[in-house]
Design a protein around this motif. Structure first.
Motif, PDB file in Angstrom:
ATOM      1  N   ALA A 260       0.841  -1.195   0.000  1.00  0.00           N
ATOM      2  CA  ALA A 260       0.000   0.000   0.000  1.00  0.00           C
ATOM      3  C   ALA A 260       0.877   1.246   0.000  1.00  0.00           C
ATOM      4  O   ALA A 260       2.022   1.225   0.468  1.00  0.00           O
ATOM      5  CB  ALA A 260      -0.915   0.002   1.222  1.00  0.00           C
ATOM      6  N   GLY A 261       0.331   2.335  -0.517  1.00  0.00           N
ATOM      7  CA  GLY A 261       1.066   3.592  -0.552  1.00  0.00           C
ATOM      8  C   GLY A 261       1.932   3.775  -1.777  1.00  0.00           C
ATOM      9  O   GLY A 261       2.748   4.706  -1.829  1.00  0.00           O
ATOM     10  N   GLN A 262       1.762   2.911  -2.790  1.00  0.00           N
ATOM     11  CA  GLN A 262       2.568   3.023  -3.996  1.00  0.00           C
ATOM     12  C   GLN A 262       2.318   4.372  -4.683  1.00  0.00           C
ATOM     13  O   GLN A 262       1.183   4.788  -4.856  1.00  0.00           O
ATOM     14  CB  GLN A 262       2.228   1.892  -4.973  1.00  0.00           C
ATOM     15  N   GLY A 263       3.408   5.049  -5.039  1.00  0.00           N
ATOM     16  CA  GLY A 263       3.311   6.319  -5.740  1.00  0.00           C
ATOM     17  C   GLY A 263       3.224   7.528  -4.835  1.00  0.00           C
ATOM     18  O   GLY A 263       3.315   8.659  -5.313  1.00  0.00           O
ATOM     19  N   LEU A 264       3.065   7.326  -3.514  1.00  0.00           N
ATOM     20  CA  LEU A 264       3.024   8.453  -2.583  1.00  0.00           C
ATOM     21  C   LEU A 264       4.444   8.790  -2.139  1.00  0.00           C
ATOM     22  O   LEU A 264       5.172   7.912  -1.663  1.00  0.00           O
ATOM     23  CB  LEU A 264       2.148   8.114  -1.371  1.00  0.00           C
ATOM     24  N   HIS A 265       4.841  10.046  -2.260  1.00  0.00           N
ATOM     25  CA  HIS A 265       6.235  10.412  -2.060  1.00  0.00           C
ATOM     26  C   HIS A 265       6.702  10.226  -0.628  1.00  0.00           C
ATOM     27  O   HIS A 265       7.889  10.027  -0.374  1.00  0.00           O
ATOM     28  CB  HIS A 265       6.447  11.872  -2.487  1.00  0.00           C
TER      29      HIS A 265
END
Length: 406
Positions: free
Chosen positions: A55-60
């Motif tokens: 989870a959290g893919q692509g969140l910096h």
């Protein structure tokens, strides 16, 4: 005429002979589809490690992970975990800002074993055993494995710190580890009263430290009271270094009914810090005993802690909705509120909103059946010289929504 009416009834019923089997087939197909769509409804917990998408893919500001050459939702054995990597690294402090911090930090936890379970171990049956990696545990061994893993993580992340275990004097607890001390405190450590006793043990411990302060001027030692099912994955000295004015610190989350978690409480080791923390916890104990004894086995301490804080008319509970640390004066004590997302992060279990793991996470809390994941993550970190803390956190992140058998 009777024969004609008999054939007529038979002809009218004839389509049902084809429709009913078809109906059962449709029902069965729908049932099987639900099993595939909602596997946890039919098997609530797993006895092996399951990796899914991170989870959290692509969140910096979230940990990014990749399992190379491994399909999603695969059952993993540690011998074949070769491609699990963190694509970015967590922001470990390594005491960069607090390099001049000279005070010793003590971790304090309440832990006991029940003598009835010791004698029962001789009669263990296979259904009571749990296997993690290459090791099988009975109930007592499982608890001791969690305690030792708790110590392991602290000694990796904060090797200069010490650990104190508050326990029942009647307990047969023995821990032969460096920088670990057993501290017996009299009380009722039964399962039904353990959360209530935990607060009492904390208060008794603080009273003992206040007594030591009055007798001699020792160097300042700070204390972090925690559950024994946590993993410290970064140096926590920054709490005392960056926030020099608080007396005690607690962790909060955006939860209307249970905004505070009692599994992590930091106390400044000055005489006034110890005194204010003791008085604060005594107030929590008073509310616990008068209002929440029906929840004495679980949650009563957290409900009492929230009541003490939120009952003040001047307190702004809206600050719990923002994951930013803040200070407030609570009944004469300067209380530091730290976000659970960093200092008490818990892998979500089962379904629900899940936005990944913050890059600056410092403490992972393996509540409930997540304790298998705690042992599995330590085994992964300890089994390979190339595995880093960040890689290990990816293992936790990618396994966090699975329910395990502890």
């Amino acid at each position: 005429m009777r024969i004609f009416h008999g054939w007529r009834r038979f002809l009218l019923c004839l389509p049902l002979l084809f429709f009913i089997p078809h109906l059962f087939s449709v029902v069965e197909l729908h049932h099987n589809a639900n099993v595939e769509k909602h596997p946890y409804k039919h098997r609530n917990k797993f006895n092996h490690l399951i990796l899914g998408p991170a989870a959290g893919q692509g969140l910096h500001n979230r940990l990014q992970c990749q399992a190379l050459a491994l399909p999603p939702n695969i059952v993993l054995q540690f011998s074949v975990i070769t491609g699990l990597k963190a694509l970015n690294r967590t922001h470990f402090s390594v005491r960069s800002q607090s390099s001049n911090f000279r005070h010793t930090i003590f971790f304090v936890t309440v832990f006991t074993i029940y003598n009835t379970s010791v004698s029962a171990n001789a009669n263990d049956i296979p259904s009571n055993m749990v296997t993690v990696g290459n090791t099988s545990y009975n109930k007592l061994e499982r608890s001791m494995a969690i305690l030792n893993t708790f110590i392991n993580f602290i000694q990796v992340s904060m090797p200069q710190s010490n650990i104190i275990i508050l326990t029942d004097p009647a307990s047969e607890l023995s821990v032969q580890r460096s920088r670990v001390t057993i501290f017996p405190i009299q009380g009722d450590y039964s399962r039904e009263k353990l959360m209530l006793q935990r607060i009492m043990s904390y208060i008794a411990f603080l009273e003992a430290k206040l007594e030591e302060h009055s007798q001699k001027q020792d160097p300042i030692h700070h204390y972090i009271f925690t559950d024994s099912d946590i993993a410290v994955v970064d140096d926590l000295a920054d709490i005392f270094y960056n926030y020099p004015k608080f007396h005690l610190a607690v962790t909060f989350r955006n939860n209307k009914d249970q905004p505070l978690n009692s599994g992590f409480i930091a106390v400044r080791g000055t005489r006034y810090g110890l005194l204010r923390a003791k008085i604060f916890l005594q107030e929590v104990l008073k509310i616990y005993s008068s209002k929440y004894m029906k929840a004495s086995r679980m949650l009563g301490d957290q409900l009492a802690l929230a009541w003490v804080v939120k009952s003040l008319p001047s307190f702004n509970a809206k600050r719990f909705t923002r994951p930013q640390a803040f200070l407030d004066e609570i009944r004469g004590a300067s209380v530091l509120f730290l976000p659970c997302a960093i200092y008490n992060w818990t892998p979500p279990e089962g379904a629900g909103q899940f936005h990944g793991m913050p890059l600056d996470v410092k403490v992972v809390h393996f509540k409930g059946s997540r304790k298998r994941l705690m042992l599995e993550s330590w085994n992964f970190f300890n089994s390979s010289t190339s595995a880093s803390i960040s890689d290990m956190l990816c293992l936790i992140l990618m396994s966090g929504r699975t329910k395990y058998d502890f």
